[in-house]
Design an enzyme around this catalytic site. Structure first.
Site: not given
Ligand code: 13P
Length: 254
Positions: A12, A14, A98, A100, A170, A176, A216
C-alpha cells in the site's frame, strides 16, 4: 511454507510516488521478484500512477490494486473513482476501509459494506481493513472492535463473495509506528477473525479466506509473522516504498 491458502503480499503505497517514481519502483520489483511464483504479489499505487504501472507489470506476475473506490458506479460524485474505472487499468484488487480513511475521511462500516458490494459486482477483490486502536486494546476491547467491524463490513456478502474477499488485520497502533504486533498477538487476532467468519458464513469459507497482517511489517519480522497458522500474507505500507525491502519481506516469508 506449508499452508493451504496462498499467501498474498500487497504494497500500500498510500499518497506516495509520482508516475516516474512508481515506474522505477515496479521496474526494480520485477527484477527482484522475477522468480517468485508461489505467492500473490500486489502493488497499490495512487490512482494517478495506475495506468502506467498497469502497463509496466503486464509481463510479470505482479498484480494491480487500488487504495480506495466509490460505493457508486457513476454520477455526480466529484473527485470519486468508480470500480469500473479501476477495471480499465486491469486493476484486480482494491483496499477498502483502511484505518486512515476511517480516521481522516470518517468512513463507517456501513459505507465500507457498500463499497465491498460495489467492488464485487465489478469483480474486484476487496482487501478490507479492520483493527483496533491502542486505547481500545488497552481497554480490553480488541475482540469487540473486530466483531463490530467484521459484522458491519462483511455481513451482506454471499459466501462466494466472502471467499474472494481478503481481510487485513491492521492494528492501528502498529501502523507507521515501528511497533509491530508480536506474532502471538497477530495469531490471536487472526484466529478470532477467522472464527467470526465461521459464525457469519461457514467453516469452508473461513478455511479459504485469506487474512493478511499489516502494521510495521519489515524484512526482519516478516518470517515469524507469516509462520503463524492464521496469517496469510501482509499488507505493507512504508516498507513497500522500496523494492528491496518489499521483495525481502516476500522472500523471507516463503
Ligand atoms: P506500515 O507498514 O507503514 O506500518 O503501514 C501499514 C499499512 O497501513 C498498510 O496498509
Amino acid at each position: 511454507m506449508d499452508k493451504d491458502r496462498k499467501l498474498i503480499f500487497a504494497g500500500n503505497w498510500k499518497m506516495n510516488k509520482t508516475v516516474a517514481e512508481a515506474l522505477d519502483l515496479v521496474h526494480d520489483l520485477k527484477l527482484d521478484l522475477a522468480n517468485v511464483r508461489e505467492v500473490d504479489i500486489v502493488v497499490c499505487p495512487p490512482f494517478t500512477a495506475l495506468a502506467e504501472v498497469s502497463k509496466s507489470i503486464l509481463d510479470s506476475s505482479i498484480r494491480l490494486g487500488a487504495q480506495d473506490m466509490s460505493e457508486h458506479n457513476f454520477g455526480a460524485y466529484t473527485g470519486e473513482i468508480a470500480a469500473g474505472m479501476l477495471k480499465e487499468f486491469s486493476t484486480r484488487y482494491v483496499i477498502l476501509g483502511h484505518s486512515e480513511r476511517r480516521q481522516y475521511q470518517k468512513e463507517t462500516d456501513a459505507l465500507i459494506a457498500q463499497k465491498l458490494l460495489a467492488a464485487h459486482s465489478a469483480s474486484l477483490k476487496p482487501i478490507v481493513c479492520v483493527g483496533e486502536t491502542l486505547a481500545e486494546r488497552e481497554a480490553g476491547g480488541t475482540n469487540s472492535v473486530l466483531e463490530t467491524q467484521v459484522n458491519g463490513c462483511l455481513a451482506g456478502l454471499s459466501k462466494e463473495q466472502m471467499e474472494e474477499t481478503i481481510i487485513a488485520y491492521e492494528p492501528v497502533w502498529a501502523i507507521g509506528t515501528g511497533k509491530t504486533a508480536t506474532a502471538a498477538q497477530a495469531q490471536e487476532a487472526h484466529a478470532y477473525l477467522r472464527g467470526l467468519v465461521v459464525e457469519l458464513f461457514d467453516e469452508t469459507v473461513a478455511r479459504r479466506v485469506r487474512i493478511q497482517y499489516g502494521g510495521s511489517v519489515k524484512p526482519s519480522n516478516a518470517r515469524e509473522l507469516m509462520s503463524q497458522p492464521d496469517v496469510d500474507g501482509a499488507l505493507v505500507g512504508g516498507a513497500s516504498l522500496e523494492a528491496r525491502s518489499f521483495a525481502d519481506i516476500i522472500k523471507n516469508s516463503i
